[in-house]
Design a protein around this motif. Sequence first.
Motif, PDB file in Angstrom:
ATOM      1  N   ILE A  27      74.425   9.744  44.248  1.00  0.00           N
ATOM      2  CA  ILE A  27      73.605   9.113  45.291  1.00  0.00           C
ATOM      3  C   ILE A  27      72.705   8.051  44.649  1.00  0.00           C
ATOM      4  CG2 ILE A  27      71.830   9.508  47.063  1.00  0.00           C
ATOM      5  CD1 ILE A  27      73.037  12.506  46.990  1.00  0.00           C
ATOM      6  N   PRO A  28      72.954   6.770  44.951  1.00  0.00           N
ATOM      7  CA  PRO A  28      72.130   5.729  44.337  1.00  0.00           C
ATOM      8  C   PRO A  28      70.680   5.822  44.816  1.00  0.00           C
ATOM      9  CG  PRO A  28      73.700   4.768  45.893  1.00  0.00           C
ATOM     10  CD  PRO A  28      73.974   6.226  45.855  1.00  0.00           C
ATOM     11  N   CYS A  29      69.753   5.492  43.906  1.00  0.00           N
ATOM     12  CA  CYS A  29      68.323   5.694  44.181  1.00  0.00           C
ATOM     13  C   CYS A  29      67.499   4.483  43.819  1.00  0.00           C
ATOM     14  CB  CYS A  29      67.760   6.792  43.274  1.00  0.00           C
ATOM     15  SG  CYS A  29      68.351   8.410  43.633  1.00  0.00           S
ATOM     16  N   PHE A  30      66.336   4.377  44.464  1.00  0.00           N
ATOM     17  CA  PHE A  30      65.295   3.459  44.011  1.00  0.00           C
ATOM     18  C   PHE A  30      64.218   4.310  43.363  1.00  0.00           C
ATOM     19  CE2 PHE A  30      61.386   1.028  44.308  1.00  0.00           C
ATOM     20  CZ  PHE A  30      61.801  -0.197  43.806  1.00  0.00           C
ATOM     21  N   GLY A  31      63.957   4.042  42.085  1.00  0.00           N
ATOM     22  CA  GLY A  31      62.946   4.802  41.351  1.00  0.00           C
ATOM     23  C   GLY A  31      63.427   5.000  39.937  1.00  0.00           C
ATOM     24  N   PRO A  32      62.479   5.184  39.004  1.00  0.00           N
ATOM     25  CA  PRO A  32      62.861   5.363  37.601  1.00  0.00           C
ATOM     26  C   PRO A  32      63.372   6.765  37.316  1.00  0.00           C
ATOM     27  CG  PRO A  32      60.502   5.578  37.845  1.00  0.00           C
ATOM     28  CD  PRO A  32      61.022   5.206  39.204  1.00  0.00           C
ATOM     29  N   ARG A  33      64.180   6.862  36.279  1.00  0.00           N
ATOM     30  CA  ARG A  33      64.581   8.180  35.788  1.00  0.00           C
ATOM     31  C   ARG A  33      63.391   8.828  35.086  1.00  0.00           C
ATOM     32  NH1 ARG A  33      70.433   9.488  34.336  1.00  0.00           N
ATOM     33  NH2 ARG A  33      71.459   8.745  36.224  1.00  0.00           N
ATOM     34  N   LYS A  34      63.566  10.133  34.827  1.00  0.00           N
ATOM     35  CA  LYS A  34      62.478  10.914  34.233  1.00  0.00           C
ATOM     36  C   LYS A  34      61.969  10.302  32.923  1.00  0.00           C
ATOM     37  CE  LYS A  34      61.594  15.648  32.781  1.00  0.00           C
ATOM     38  NZ  LYS A  34      62.065  17.033  32.798  1.00  0.00           N
ATOM     39  N   THR A  72      61.438 -10.960  52.207  1.00  0.00           N
ATOM     40  CA  THR A  72      62.815 -10.594  51.853  1.00  0.00           C
ATOM     41  C   THR A  72      63.093  -9.172  52.336  1.00  0.00           C
ATOM     42  OG1 THR A  72      62.360 -11.841  49.840  1.00  0.00           O
ATOM     43  CG2 THR A  72      64.422 -10.614  49.893  1.00  0.00           C
ATOM     44  N   ASP A  73      64.337  -8.913  52.676  1.00  0.00           N
ATOM     45  CA  ASP A  73      64.710  -7.567  53.136  1.00  0.00           C
ATOM     46  C   ASP A  73      64.514  -6.543  52.007  1.00  0.00           C
ATOM     47  OD1 ASP A  73      66.056  -5.620  54.894  1.00  0.00           O
ATOM     48  OD2 ASP A  73      67.540  -5.667  53.276  1.00  0.00           O
ATOM     49  N   LEU A  74      63.789  -5.475  52.313  1.00  0.00           N
ATOM     50  CA  LEU A  74      63.418  -4.504  51.272  1.00  0.00           C
ATOM     51  C   LEU A  74      64.632  -3.750  50.732  1.00  0.00           C
ATOM     52  CD1 LEU A  74      61.285  -3.007  49.590  1.00  0.00           C
ATOM     53  CD2 LEU A  74      60.902  -1.485  51.546  1.00  0.00           C
ATOM     54  N   LEU A  75      65.520  -3.321  51.612  1.00  0.00           N
ATOM     55  CA  LEU A  75      66.674  -2.557  51.126  1.00  0.00           C
ATOM     56  C   LEU A  75      67.542  -3.412  50.201  1.00  0.00           C
ATOM     57  CD1 LEU A  75      68.265   0.129  51.235  1.00  0.00           C
ATOM     58  CD2 LEU A  75      69.655  -0.906  53.039  1.00  0.00           C
ATOM     59  N   THR A  76      67.698  -4.686  50.557  1.00  0.00           N
ATOM     60  CA  THR A  76      68.483  -5.605  49.719  1.00  0.00           C
ATOM     61  C   THR A  76      67.887  -5.663  48.311  1.00  0.00           C
ATOM     62  OG1 THR A  76      68.960  -6.900  51.682  1.00  0.00           O
ATOM     63  CG2 THR A  76      69.334  -7.997  49.563  1.00  0.00           C
ATOM     64  N   LEU A  77      66.568  -5.756  48.260  1.00  0.00           N
ATOM     65  CA  LEU A  77      65.897  -5.822  46.959  1.00  0.00           C
ATOM     66  C   LEU A  77      66.037  -4.512  46.189  1.00  0.00           C
ATOM     67  CD1 LEU A  77      62.562  -7.645  47.731  1.00  0.00           C
ATOM     68  CD2 LEU A  77      64.251  -8.246  46.005  1.00  0.00           C
ATOM     69  N   MET A  78      65.851  -3.412  46.899  1.00  0.00           N
ATOM     70  CA  MET A  78      65.938  -2.112  46.233  1.00  0.00           C
ATOM     71  C   MET A  78      67.330  -1.897  45.653  1.00  0.00           C
ATOM     72  SD  MET A  78      63.713   0.388  48.689  1.00  0.00           S
ATOM     73  CE  MET A  78      61.966   0.653  48.308  1.00  0.00           C
ATOM     74  N   ARG A  79      68.344  -2.283  46.411  1.00  0.00           N
ATOM     75  CA  ARG A  79      69.710  -2.095  45.908  1.00  0.00           C
ATOM     76  C   ARG A  79      69.998  -3.030  44.734  1.00  0.00           C
ATOM     77  NH1 ARG A  79      73.533  -1.776  51.062  1.00  0.00           N
ATOM     78  NH2 ARG A  79      75.035  -0.904  49.610  1.00  0.00           N
ATOM     79  N   ALA A  80      69.399  -4.215  44.767  1.00  0.00           N
ATOM     80  CA  ALA A  80      69.572  -5.134  43.635  1.00  0.00           C
ATOM     81  C   ALA A  80      68.963  -4.519  42.372  1.00  0.00           C
ATOM     82  CB  ALA A  80      68.929  -6.479  43.938  1.00  0.00           C
ATOM     83  N   THR A 105      68.650  -1.210  41.786  1.00  0.00           N
ATOM     84  CA  THR A 105      69.536  -0.104  41.410  1.00  0.00           C
ATOM     85  C   THR A 105      70.768  -0.620  40.666  1.00  0.00           C
ATOM     86  OG1 THR A 105      68.826   1.017  43.408  1.00  0.00           O
ATOM     87  CG2 THR A 105      70.774   1.904  42.316  1.00  0.00           C
ATOM     88  N   GLU A 106      71.312  -1.734  41.195  1.00  0.00           N
ATOM     89  CA  GLU A 106      72.569  -2.259  40.634  1.00  0.00           C
ATOM     90  C   GLU A 106      72.322  -3.300  39.541  1.00  0.00           C
ATOM     91  OE1 GLU A 106      74.602  -3.498  44.221  1.00  0.00           O
ATOM     92  OE2 GLU A 106      74.387  -1.465  45.050  1.00  0.00           O
ATOM     93  N   GLU A 107      71.078  -3.431  39.125  1.00  0.00           N
ATOM     94  CA  GLU A 107      70.688  -4.341  38.042  1.00  0.00           C
ATOM     95  C   GLU A 107      71.112  -5.776  38.299  1.00  0.00           C
ATOM     96  OE1 GLU A 107      71.730  -2.564  34.249  1.00  0.00           O
ATOM     97  OE2 GLU A 107      71.211  -0.571  35.010  1.00  0.00           O
ATOM     98  N   ARG A 108      70.866  -6.227  39.528  1.00  0.00           N
ATOM     99  CA  ARG A 108      71.199  -7.596  39.927  1.00  0.00           C
ATOM    100  C   ARG A 108      69.963  -8.371  40.357  1.00  0.00           C
ATOM    101  NH1 ARG A 108      72.640  -7.550  44.501  1.00  0.00           N
ATOM    102  NH2 ARG A 108      72.987  -5.448  45.229  1.00  0.00           N
ATOM    103  N   LEU A 109      68.788  -7.908  39.930  1.00  0.00           N
ATOM    104  CA  LEU A 109      67.547  -8.513  40.433  1.00  0.00           C
ATOM    105  C   LEU A 109      67.448 -10.002  40.085  1.00  0.00           C
ATOM    106  CD1 LEU A 109      64.957  -7.843  41.989  1.00  0.00           C
ATOM    107  CD2 LEU A 109      63.893  -7.214  39.824  1.00  0.00           C
ATOM    108  N   ALA A 110      68.018 -10.388  38.929  1.00  0.00           N
ATOM    109  CA  ALA A 110      67.934 -11.793  38.502  1.00  0.00           C
ATOM    110  C   ALA A 110      68.564 -12.732  39.528  1.00  0.00           C
ATOM    111  CB  ALA A 110      68.602 -11.954  37.141  1.00  0.00           C
ATOM    112  N   ASP A 111      69.519 -12.223  40.297  1.00  0.00           N
ATOM    113  CA  ASP A 111      70.222 -13.081  41.270  1.00  0.00           C
ATOM    114  C   ASP A 111      69.638 -12.955  42.665  1.00  0.00           C
ATOM    115  OD1 ASP A 111      71.982 -13.545  39.167  1.00  0.00           O
ATOM    116  OD2 ASP A 111      73.164 -11.765  39.709  1.00  0.00           O
ATOM    117  N   CYS A 112      68.517 -12.302  42.778  1.00  0.00           N
ATOM    118  CA  CYS A 112      68.019 -11.952  44.101  1.00  0.00           C
ATOM    119  C   CYS A 112      66.703 -12.682  44.379  1.00  0.00           C
ATOM    120  CB  CYS A 112      67.806 -10.443  44.106  1.00  0.00           C
ATOM    121  SG  CYS A 112      67.861  -9.739  45.714  1.00  0.00           S
TER     122      CYS A 112
END
Length: 429
Positions: free
Chosen positions: A87-94, A302-310, A312-319
């Motif tokens: 299950i993909p998540c927004f948030g850091p690992r432990k 900007t749409d929050l879910l779009t940003l959160m998924r970027a 998670t998927e390490e695509r923030l540079a393109d967002c």
Amino acid sequence: MKVMVIGGGGREHAIVKKLKENKEITEIYCLPGNGGIARDAVCVPIGATDLEGILDFARTQGVDYAVVAPDDPLALGAVDLLEEAGIPCFGPRKNAAVIEASKVFAKELMKRHGIPTARYEVFTDMAAALDYLESAPMPTVVKADGLALGKGVIIAQTKAEAQAAVRSMMGEHRFGKSGDRVVIEEFLEGPEISVLSFTDGKTLVPMVSSMDHKRAGEGDSGPNTGGMGTVAPNPYYTPAVAERCMKEIFLPTVRAMAAEGRPFKGCLYFGLMLTKDGPKVIEYNCRFGDPETQVVLPLLKTDLLTLMRAVTEERLADCPVEFSRDSAACVILASKGYPGTYEKGYPIVIPQNLEAQVFVAGAKEQNGVLVSSGGRVLGVTALGETLPAALEKAYAAVSQIHFENAYYRRDIGKRALAAKEGQWSIESM
Ligand code: AMP
Ligand code: GLY
């Protein structure tokens, strides 16, 4: 798409409301949520730290994406558990949430990587801490290492106060294991700035800056609380300060965490103090701030879910990320007596058509009526072209909301407005 938000305060309400703007989302669950969030999401009575319960729920409902908002489930490894279950998540690992969960870790990270912060000493032995205080300059700041519900920081004016704080943390175990180690640090002075950021472990995008009001009383008097109000942007955060923070603090932190095998993905919160020697880190949080989120997210275009998924998927540079140029103000309505003891259970009257958003923090539904159930009850946020306009609207809305035993500060934003009049010279840095 089914999204699950973990948590149940005003911050989570602001996240839920923002996510609702995304039309791809068909269902938002909030665990556990609260009586007010229930008007915007399906609230499920599973506690934020019941990791097995959360995972079980996510699997049975077929949740597609999870947002873990509070510090404790993040520190316990909620994201690790959910991600391992696919299950993909927004948030850091432990291993990255430790940046908030251990103040000793955060201080040592900053020391290793030359990130500006207050000078400090770490103690695991009470006698050694007490001995150190014999000759330490006052005021000084005593901090419990671990999570302590925002109460683990004592600003001591005198040696006696500092020693009492050490005895309470290390001797009487006031915060349990969180006080087994303490940090004693240099007292810094200057205006405080909160900067929340999106980061995917490589790229960092700061959100609009904000200013919290932590003390219970007007004129910043009385005990520390979870936050009595916020404004955004923070006028002390000028472009010059922002540039320095990015260069000296934000990027070095992201790089440091990645270099140490703890890539931070999620919302990294920088609690900063603008000292005469430049901006310094007071604290890191591994999550959205509360009540900073209640002014920052309403300004996000900007749409929050779009940003959160970027993230998670390490695509923030393109967002691309865009914030409104307006100002926002949030006034917290609390139960009188908070953060000490207070009465609750009073019906809350919120008129329709307010020119403000109401984020519910501590209220539950009882026989179809919203009643107060916590210390911080509501956050009332208004936007305006200027900070005075936003404040006026927020206070106008507050005056129309009623519940018995309500208390709020009437001076939210006052210090920020003073900054605009140049009462603090940033040029002196
Ligand atoms: P924290 O829980 O780390 O955010 O600390 C709570 C509050 O204590 C901060 O927002 C500051 O107002 C204050 N504080 C923490 N560390 C220091 C410091 N080194 N010097 C002065 N004030 C501090
Ligand atoms: N407002 C400060 C925090 O969320 O910790």
